[in-house]
Scaffold this motif. Structure first.
Motif, PDB file in Angstrom:
ATOM      1  N   LYS A 332       0.833  -1.196   0.000  1.00  0.00           N
ATOM      2  CA  LYS A 332       0.000   0.000   0.000  1.00  0.00           C
ATOM      3  C   LYS A 332       0.874   1.256   0.000  1.00  0.00           C
ATOM      4  CE  LYS A 332      -3.375  -0.194   2.841  1.00  0.00           C
ATOM      5  NZ  LYS A 332      -4.131  -0.129   4.136  1.00  0.00           N
ATOM      6  N   LYS A 335       1.847   2.023  -3.253  1.00  0.00           N
ATOM      7  CA  LYS A 335       0.699   2.304  -4.108  1.00  0.00           C
ATOM      8  C   LYS A 335       0.448   1.188  -5.119  1.00  0.00           C
ATOM      9  CE  LYS A 335       1.062   7.348  -3.785  1.00  0.00           C
ATOM     10  NZ  LYS A 335       1.059   7.236  -2.370  1.00  0.00           N
ATOM     11  N   VAL A 337      -1.395  -2.467  -4.677  1.00  0.00           N
ATOM     12  CA  VAL A 337      -2.055  -3.416  -3.790  1.00  0.00           C
ATOM     13  C   VAL A 337      -2.672  -4.525  -4.610  1.00  0.00           C
ATOM     14  CG1 VAL A 337      -2.525  -1.723  -2.005  1.00  0.00           C
ATOM     15  CG2 VAL A 337      -4.171  -2.053  -3.826  1.00  0.00           C
ATOM     16  N   SER A 343      -9.529  -4.055   3.352  1.00  0.00           N
ATOM     17  CA  SER A 343      -8.906  -3.213   4.358  1.00  0.00           C
ATOM     18  C   SER A 343      -8.872  -3.863   5.728  1.00  0.00           C
ATOM     19  CB  SER A 343      -9.650  -1.874   4.453  1.00  0.00           C
ATOM     20  OG  SER A 343     -11.008  -2.110   4.829  1.00  0.00           O
TER      21      SER A 343
END
Length: 815
Positions: A332, A335, A337, A343
């Protein structure tokens, strides 16, 4: 209006209970307060109104006269007894700094001395020195060390005249770090738990410009030594496993989440006890970040199974194990994922159980365990399409199934409770994993009956800190080693970003630009012999020399504009007097005192001159100063101090108490301070020229000649031929500091900045900080000179230095 009152107790004078007594300085205080005020020196007292040191009768305050007039006054006509205003002008800040005294107090004891560590040559243990942030070294006692790079600082000062001190560089480096990184350093340096390898502090390598975290280096075992552990020594595995669990649990109670473990993080002392090495743990975290960064640089879309498999294989190759949620967090940050990633994968204390389980299995099954995991990863990799989250679940399922198969096949149905607990540790659901204390109990059952386990009151609570720290996803683990050119670029960027809005002002940026090489220096040539004194006033710089001349220099372009001639002997002392008529006064080795007018146009001959009487012991004038009482004071080779009238050169008073040459004079708070070759400083009253006190008699038999004095506000400093300075605050001795290796010939004190120079040809800069109770003297930096430093003067952002090789140098910035 209120009636007159004592400035100490604020009680109104009444002539009975609160009796006003008049001190020699003219101020009044009540009798009781004068009795109870501290006496720093015998038969003296510091006036509570003006702080001047005055005589105090041995009989007590009752021997002082009453202020009868004050008792008769009506409230409307009372006098106001206020403290005289101190010099409130803004002193020029010689060395700008952003960090506060509190910051210095917190970090100064965590910086190891530069000469305490020696770095070993050669590669790190795994032979991969190119990508490793680790170095190895030794302490003075031959204790082996691991050194992990945590920051860089500007270590090359080519072209710079000012050299920052080692501690100053470390403070600037630490303050320039991100707050999150400093917090992690604080957590690691504060970790004193059992089972954690000691972390000694921080050390800066001036050769490569890197700041290192220094820790204890213990021995690690090769995996080959554990191949037969399952068959030969289950209790050995149990002891090692419990010790590692205890260490992880202790770190969690301090708010530290590891999130990652590797076989190299486990070390052993001479007794076979297992330790967790936080230095190796951070290095393992950097390896993880390096692998993720490499995949991120090659991936333009959300990462899939192929990339995930590559990361896991790279970690397994280095014997590193990482929980899935920590890996998600790292992706994450880059940037990238996994597609459809939820989450719900939040890093918590349960994140430590996953890598802990894999490390224990590594100990249990040996090097073949990693080979088995490689096979499971490769098997899933050939089936996936590399895009969906289901592929990652398949990869995870393959790993857990492989672990379950190994446990069942190797343990052959034994230790059922251990097998179930280890399988739960590998769950993708954080809530399904056991806590570390549960894993510890399970391992302990291998050697102790379960009935005794229930008797142990293991506190399973973790940290209640507001801010927890996961080392692997923290700032320190993301400091991946850069090339030297990148480090230099970072240094320059940090220096530009750290400059304040007022960097062009003289009071904030002198040494900041000096250290960057942006400060100009100018040589002022003109004297034919050693420079002995410097003074500033009336828009000019005055310099004296053994060549018997006083030169007058322009402060605009530092050019020589005039020369005062007339002395027949070496000029030894110089002072500027800012009165109704500005004057320059000089004294020579023959006893001659010359008064020069500064009014334009400057004249060649002196305004007036006189010569003090000589005898066979006499060696001339050594020091000059001017006081607010209107008298000029001279220190002489005949051991005396003389007061002169400037109007006609008449000798007003001779003060005799020193046992050798009076080498330095300075006036502070209506008290004359005199320094001598006899090693003492004597305090004289300017009102009646009586001796008030003697400083330096505490150590009889050890005479260290005083060569220079300086005073500013409450601070008074004396420099000795031994290279030490002694500091007093409010006439109370604070400390003695060894600053230079040779004699200190000149000192200058301006606000909090102390400058010293002498035989070692170096100007050192110290910063005086502290409060009313304590005073600290910090070495800030130094300037290398061309010859012996004989005189110093600091004025409005400019440093003037006189040398024995007849030159004067000024350091300044601007046009």
């Amino acid at each position: 209006m209120e009636p007159p009152e004592c400035p100490v107790c604020l009680q109104s004078y009444d002539g009975a209970c609160t009796v006003p007594r008049v001190l020699a300085c003219g101020h009044t205080a009540c009798e009781d307060c004068l009795t109870n005020l501290p006496k720093k020196f015998p038969h003296t007292i510091s006036c509570p109104a003006c702080t001047v040191l005055v005589k105090f009768p041995s009989q007590g305050p009752s021997a002082l006269p009453k202020n009868i007039d004050l008792l008769r006054l009506f409230p409307s006509s009372r006098q106001n007894y206020l403290k005289p205003s101190r010099n409130c002008e803004n002193f020029v800040d010689f060395v700008p700094r952003s960090w506060s005294d509190d910051f210095y107090t917190i970090w100064k004891d965590r910086v190891l001395p530069y000469d305490a560590i020696s770095v070993e040559d050669g590669q790190n243990d795994d032979g991969d020195s190119a990508s490793s942030s680790l170095l190895f070294g030794c302490l003075r006692d031959e204790q082996r060390l691991s050194l992990l790079r945590v920051a860089s600082f500007q270590h090359e000062e080519t072209g710079s005249v000012f050299k920052y001190s080692y501690v100053r560089k470390m403070m600037e480096c630490l303050f320039g770090m991100r707050e999150e990184a400093r917090y992690e350093l604080d957590v690691i340096l504060s970790a004193k738990q059992r089972g954690v390898c000691r972390v000694f502090g921080l050390w800066g390598n001036l050769e490569d410009g890197l700041l290192y975290l220094v820790g204890e280096k213990l021995s690690g075992f090769c995996l080959d030594e554990f191949d037969n552990l399952l068959e030969d020594n289950i209790p050995c595995f149990a002891v090692i496993g419990m010790q590692i669990c205890e260490t992880i649990f202790s770190l969690q109670k301090e708010g530290v989440i590891t999130g990652c473990l590797s076989f190299s993080c486990v070390k052993f002392d001479g007794f076979g006890n297992a330790y967790v090495d936080l230095i190796e743990l951070l290095e393992a975290g950097r390896n993880v970040n390096r692998l993720v960064l490499e995949e991120a640089s090659q991936c333009s879309k959300p990462i899939g199974l192929i990339e995930m498999g590559a990361i896991i294989r790279g970690l397994l190759k280095k014997g590193t194990f990482l929980s899935p949620e920590v890996l998600f967090e790292l992706l994450k940050k880059q940037k990238i994922v996994i597609a459809s990633a939820s989450s719900k994968y939040l890093v918590s204390y349960s994140s430590d159980v996953w890598p802990l389980c894999f490390v224990l299995l590594n100990f249990l099954f040996g090097k073949h365990f990693t080979d088995e995991l490689f096979e499971s990863v490769d098997c899933v990799d050939t089936k996936g399409n590399g895009e969906e989250l289901e592929d990652f679940l398949a990869l995870h399922t393959g790993l857990t199934e492989k672990i379950r198969f190994l446990l069942e096949s190797k343990l052959e149905g034994k230790f059922e409770s251990l097998c179930k607990t280890l399988c739960r540790c590998c769950s993708l659901d954080l809530h399904a994993r056991p806590v570390v204390s549960d894993l510890w109990r399970c391992i302990r059952e291998l050697i102790i009956n379960s009935r005794f386990i229930s008797m142990i009151g293991f506190d399973s609570t973790t940290s209640d800190k507001v801010k927890d720290s996961c080392l692997v996803i923290g700032e320190l683990s993301q400091m991946i080693k850069k090339r030297s050119s990148e480090l230099e670029r970072d240094d320059l960027t940090g220096a530009e970003n750290g400059r304040g809005a007022n960097e062009s002002e003289a009071d904030t940026d002198f040494v900041g630009r000096l250290s960057e090489g942006n400060i100009k220096s100018k040589d002022m040539h003109g004297h034919l012999d050693c420079v002995t004194g410097l003074a500033i006033g009336g828009g000019f710089l005055f310099s004296s020399s053994f060549d018997r001349n006083i030169h007058v220099w322009s402060l605009q372009d530092y050019s020589l504009v005039h020369t005062f001639k007339g002395h027949e002997d070496k000029v030894m002392a110089l002072v500027y007097i800012n009165g109704e008529e500005p004057l320059c006064v000089s004294g020579d080795s023959g006893g001659g005192i010359f008064v020069w007018s500064i009014s334009l146009p400057l004249r060649q001959e002196p305004l007036r001159k006189w010569c003090e009487p000589k005898d066979w012991r006499y060696s001339g004038i050594h020091a000059l100063t001017f006081a607010e009482d209107g008298y000029l004071y001279s220190g002489s080779g005949d051991k005396t101090i003389k007061a002169w009238s400037l109007q006609d050169g008449k000798l007003v008073c001779t003060m005799s108490s020193h046992k050798s040459v009076v080498s330095a004079l300075v006036v502070k708070n209506s008290v004359l301070y005199s320094g001598s070759w006899d090693g003492t400083v004597q305090l004289w009253s300017l009102s009646d020229h009586s001796l008030l006190a003697v400083l330096g008699e505490e150590t009889p038999g050890t005479i260290r000649s005083i060569l220079s004095l300086a005073a500013d506000k409450q601070i008074f400093v004396a420099a000795h031929e031994s290279g030490t300075v002694k500091v007093w605050k409010d006439d109370s001795f604070v400390k003695s500091i060894q600053i230079q290796s040779g004699a200190i010939l000149s000192i200058a004190l301006d606000g909090k900045w102390l400058f010293t120079g002498g035989w070692d040809k170096t100007i050192t800069v110290h910063e005086l900080t502290g409060d009313e109770i304590a005073l600290d003297c910090k070495h800030v930096g130094s300037i290398s000179g061309s010859s012996v430093v004989t005189s110093l003067l600091y004025w409005e952002g400019k440093l003037f230095v006189g040398f024995a090789d007849k030159n004067i140098k000024v350091y300044y910035y601007g046009s």
